[in-house]
Write an enzyme that holds these catalytic residues in place. Sequence first.
Site, short mmCIF file in Angstrom:
data_model
loop_
_atom_site.label_atom_id
_atom_site.label_comp_id
_atom_site.label_asym_id
_atom_site.label_seq_id
_atom_site.Cartn_x
_atom_site.Cartn_y
_atom_site.Cartn_z
N HIS A 149 0.80 -1.22 0.00
CA HIS A 149 0.00 0.00 0.00
C HIS A 149 0.84 1.27 0.00
CE1 HIS A 149 -2.73 -3.12 1.55
NE2 HIS A 149 -3.60 -2.48 0.81
N LYS A 296 -1.20 1.55 -9.57
CA LYS A 296 -2.01 0.72 -8.68
C LYS A 296 -3.37 1.38 -8.42
CE LYS A 296 1.29 -1.76 -5.91
NZ LYS A 296 2.01 -1.82 -4.66
#
Length: 493
Positions: A149, A296
């Site tokens: 992340h 992403k």
Amino acid sequence: MEKENRFYITTAIDYPSGKPHIGHAYEKIIADVIARWQRKRSREVFFLTGTDEHGQKIERYAANADKSPQEFANEMTEKFLDLCQVLNVSNDDFIRTTQKRHIDVAQTIFKKVFDKGDIYKDTYKGFYCVDCESFYLERDLTDGNCLVHGKKVDWMEEEGYFFRMSKYQQKILDHIKANDDFIWPESRRNEVISRLQEPLRDLNVSRSNFTWGIPLPNDKGQVIYVWFDALINYVSGAGYPDSERFKRFWPAAVHLVGKDILWFHTVVWPAILMAADIELPQSVCVHGFINLKGEKISKSTGSMVDPIELAKKYGTDSLRYFLMREISFGEDGNFSEDALIRRINSDLANDLGNLVHRTLTMIEKYFQGSVPEIKTDKLKCIKAYVLAAGLTEAVDKEISVYNFSQALAKIWEAINAANKLVEETKPWNLSKEGKIDELGVFIFVMSYVIDKVRENIDCFMPQTAVKIVQQFQPGKIKKDKPLFPRIQDDKLN
Ligand code: ME8
């Protein structure tokens, strides 16, 4: 690959921490294609999906939305249920980890492993990423951020219960090495084998600094670590330990998951199963990630490409087709609305839609709406006929090794050959010249190709397959509007 004639397939269960994104849609579509294909091959299928509702991540998102975790999870889970419906996903059940049937099994398995002596109390000191719900060592991070992340991880010190995963390290490694199909694709299998060369650390399987989870059966002051809880869905959802369904379908044939959760499924889950004396699944099949313009999916971009909206705007089958065709299974791929529109216009409207529409028009015009039955050796000299005759075998071969994009490419070879046959045959001339026999052979081939295409796109595009059947009624056709309207593409980048 399957238990006798039975086939149990699962997807990961999604975190309902927000609305579903295109990655969630992608995984469900792949599983659905496999499930439908197995049913077509007369396998008895059990297809499970669901939501992973406990843990700190859901608790935090709920707090941000000013809701209780359960209220928040209920609301978001509705959207995952909607997603399944809108995408025409044929799951047989939907497990939620907040359901009693799951909580009971999670506690039973925790207790079983605890009683065996494979869970012990200790103190955890280390890093934790709430978004991954994972424990990390310093060396796993870059600049204090988790790699998945790119976010700062938390420092955590708490008393907890540890699962003696190390005890199962050799057994897991032996199992992976002895079973070529256990992890697919091979590159992922090698990745796991290489990581298993290092000593395996025991896993903290409880949490105590928040409450949104399943209470430990032996210590009500703690909740079960969300991954230990979540993985168990694959057996609780099938009715472990005593239900008829569990006995019929376990072990699962395929756990379909994304690459970020490879370790949990190929090491942690087998260790839990071994400790609980449950048979291991037959395979863990790992897909790549969908990126948006090479980036992403993030919270902001993810919601911009809402798969439910996309399916409603462009059609469920178009979205299903695009994802299965555009992305090589096992690898990462890109999603963009422009690329979707291009595929719809070229492959669906031009190639497939046009093939069906022009064939119906010619059957009406030259044969009063019914396809002549033709038996002649000449068929073997017609490329479109030959491709169509071998199509099911060719497509099955590709799907059985997860080459979905190639399977669709094979179908499109037949479609393109049939469209080319129209240009080569010039049926309008045959008609003028009164060559009815030749015209009959031609139209028979066209209908034959469409029928084989219909049979083979069925698991990818089920609604389209039905529409084709409805238009090609035996005896008399029923022409309808084109299958795929062209999308205005003057605004494409
Ligand atoms: O990981 N492209 O849930 P999740 C393709 N609850 N697939 C993607 C993706 C992307 N951009 N992003 C996520 C969890 N996925 C856990 C699973 S299973 C016992 C518990 C995939 O909502 C991801 O790899 O973060 C996973 O397989 C699934 O979506 C759910 O991800």
